[in-house]
Design a protein around this motif. Structure first.
Motif, PDB file in Angstrom:
ATOM      1  N   ARG A  68      38.092  25.944  36.708  1.00  0.00           N
ATOM      2  CA  ARG A  68      37.482  27.108  37.330  1.00  0.00           C
ATOM      3  C   ARG A  68      38.568  28.163  37.530  1.00  0.00           C
ATOM      4  O   ARG A  68      39.674  27.853  37.975  1.00  0.00           O
ATOM      5  N   GLN A  69      38.246  29.423  37.202  1.00  0.00           N
ATOM      6  CA  GLN A  69      39.230  30.504  37.292  1.00  0.00           C
ATOM      7  C   GLN A  69      38.758  31.547  38.293  1.00  0.00           C
ATOM      8  O   GLN A  69      37.572  31.840  38.391  1.00  0.00           O
ATOM      9  N   GLY A  70      39.703  32.135  38.987  1.00  0.00           N
ATOM     10  CA  GLY A  70      39.414  33.217  39.917  1.00  0.00           C
ATOM     11  C   GLY A  70      39.575  34.576  39.240  1.00  0.00           C
ATOM     12  O   GLY A  70      39.866  34.673  38.046  1.00  0.00           O
ATOM     13  N   TRP A  71      39.412  35.630  40.012  1.00  0.00           N
ATOM     14  CA  TRP A  71      39.483  36.973  39.461  1.00  0.00           C
ATOM     15  C   TRP A  71      40.877  37.295  38.934  1.00  0.00           C
ATOM     16  O   TRP A  71      41.024  38.108  38.011  1.00  0.00           O
ATOM     17  N   GLU A  72      41.900  36.666  39.487  1.00  0.00           N
ATOM     18  CA  GLU A  72      43.264  36.938  39.058  1.00  0.00           C
ATOM     19  C   GLU A  72      43.462  36.564  37.588  1.00  0.00           C
ATOM     20  O   GLU A  72      44.140  37.280  36.842  1.00  0.00           O
ATOM     21  N   THR A  77      44.369  38.253  32.008  1.00  0.00           N
ATOM     22  CA  THR A  77      44.025  38.150  30.589  1.00  0.00           C
ATOM     23  C   THR A  77      43.534  39.487  30.037  1.00  0.00           C
ATOM     24  O   THR A  77      43.801  39.809  28.880  1.00  0.00           O
ATOM     25  N   ALA A  78      42.841  40.284  30.857  1.00  0.00           N
ATOM     26  CA  ALA A  78      42.417  41.614  30.399  1.00  0.00           C
ATOM     27  C   ALA A  78      43.635  42.507  30.180  1.00  0.00           C
ATOM     28  O   ALA A  78      43.700  43.252  29.187  1.00  0.00           O
ATOM     29  N   ALA A  79      44.618  42.428  31.075  1.00  0.00           N
ATOM     30  CA  ALA A  79      45.837  43.217  30.906  1.00  0.00           C
ATOM     31  C   ALA A  79      46.603  42.767  29.661  1.00  0.00           C
ATOM     32  O   ALA A  79      47.126  43.597  28.906  1.00  0.00           O
ATOM     33  N   LEU A  80      46.663  41.461  29.426  1.00  0.00           N
ATOM     34  CA  LEU A  80      47.330  40.954  28.232  1.00  0.00           C
ATOM     35  C   LEU A  80      46.603  41.412  26.965  1.00  0.00           C
ATOM     36  O   LEU A  80      47.237  41.776  25.972  1.00  0.00           O
ATOM     37  N   PHE A  81      45.278  41.442  27.005  1.00  0.00           N
ATOM     38  CA  PHE A  81      44.499  41.901  25.853  1.00  0.00           C
ATOM     39  C   PHE A  81      44.782  43.381  25.586  1.00  0.00           C
ATOM     40  O   PHE A  81      44.897  43.790  24.427  1.00  0.00           O
TER      41      PHE A  81
END
Length: 100
Positions: A68-72, A77-81
Motif C-alpha cells: 500500500r502506498q501513500g500520497w508521498e 513518482t510523478a516528479a520522477l516521470f
C-alpha cells in the motif's frame, strides 16, 4: 526483481518522452494545421504516467504482495516521470532549429 525494476525504469523513460517526440494526438489522430499543442502533450504525459504505474503494479503483483502506498509515493513518482520527460521537452521546445 532487478530485471523488472530496470525494465520499468526504461519503459518510464521512453513513455515520458513519447508525447514530445510523436506528433499524432494519442499516437493515432493527426493534428490539424497548427500541430499538437502543449495541453495535448500534458494530457498524454498524464495518461502514460498512469499506464506505466499500472504496469509497475502488475510487475509488483507478479512477484508477491502489492504494498500500500501513500500520497508521498505518487508525488515522488510523478516528479520522477517529469524529470524523465525533460529530454523530450528540450528537444521539442528549447532546441534551436537550424535556419530558424
Amino acid at each position: 526483481m532487478n530485471f523488472s525494476t530496470t525494465l520499468l525504469l526504461i519503459l518510464a523513460f521512453v513513455a515520458a518522452n513519447l508525447p514530445f517526440l510523436v506528433e499524432r494526438t494519442f499516437f493515432v489522430v493527426r493534428p490539424g494545421a497548427g500541430g499538437k499543442n502543449f495541453a495535448w502533450r500534458l494530457l498524454e504525459l498524464t495518461l502514460l504516467y498512469f499506464v506505466v504505474g499500472g504496469i509497475g503494479r502488475l510487475l509488483e503483483g507478479s512477484q508477491g504482495d502489492i504494498q500500500r502506498q501513500g500520497w508521498e509515493f505518487y508525488a515522488i513518482t510523478a516528479a520522477l516521470f517529469l524529470v524523465f520527460a525533460y529530454p523530450g521537452f528540450v528537444y521539442r521546445y528549447l532546441w534551436r532549429k537550424r535556419g530558424a
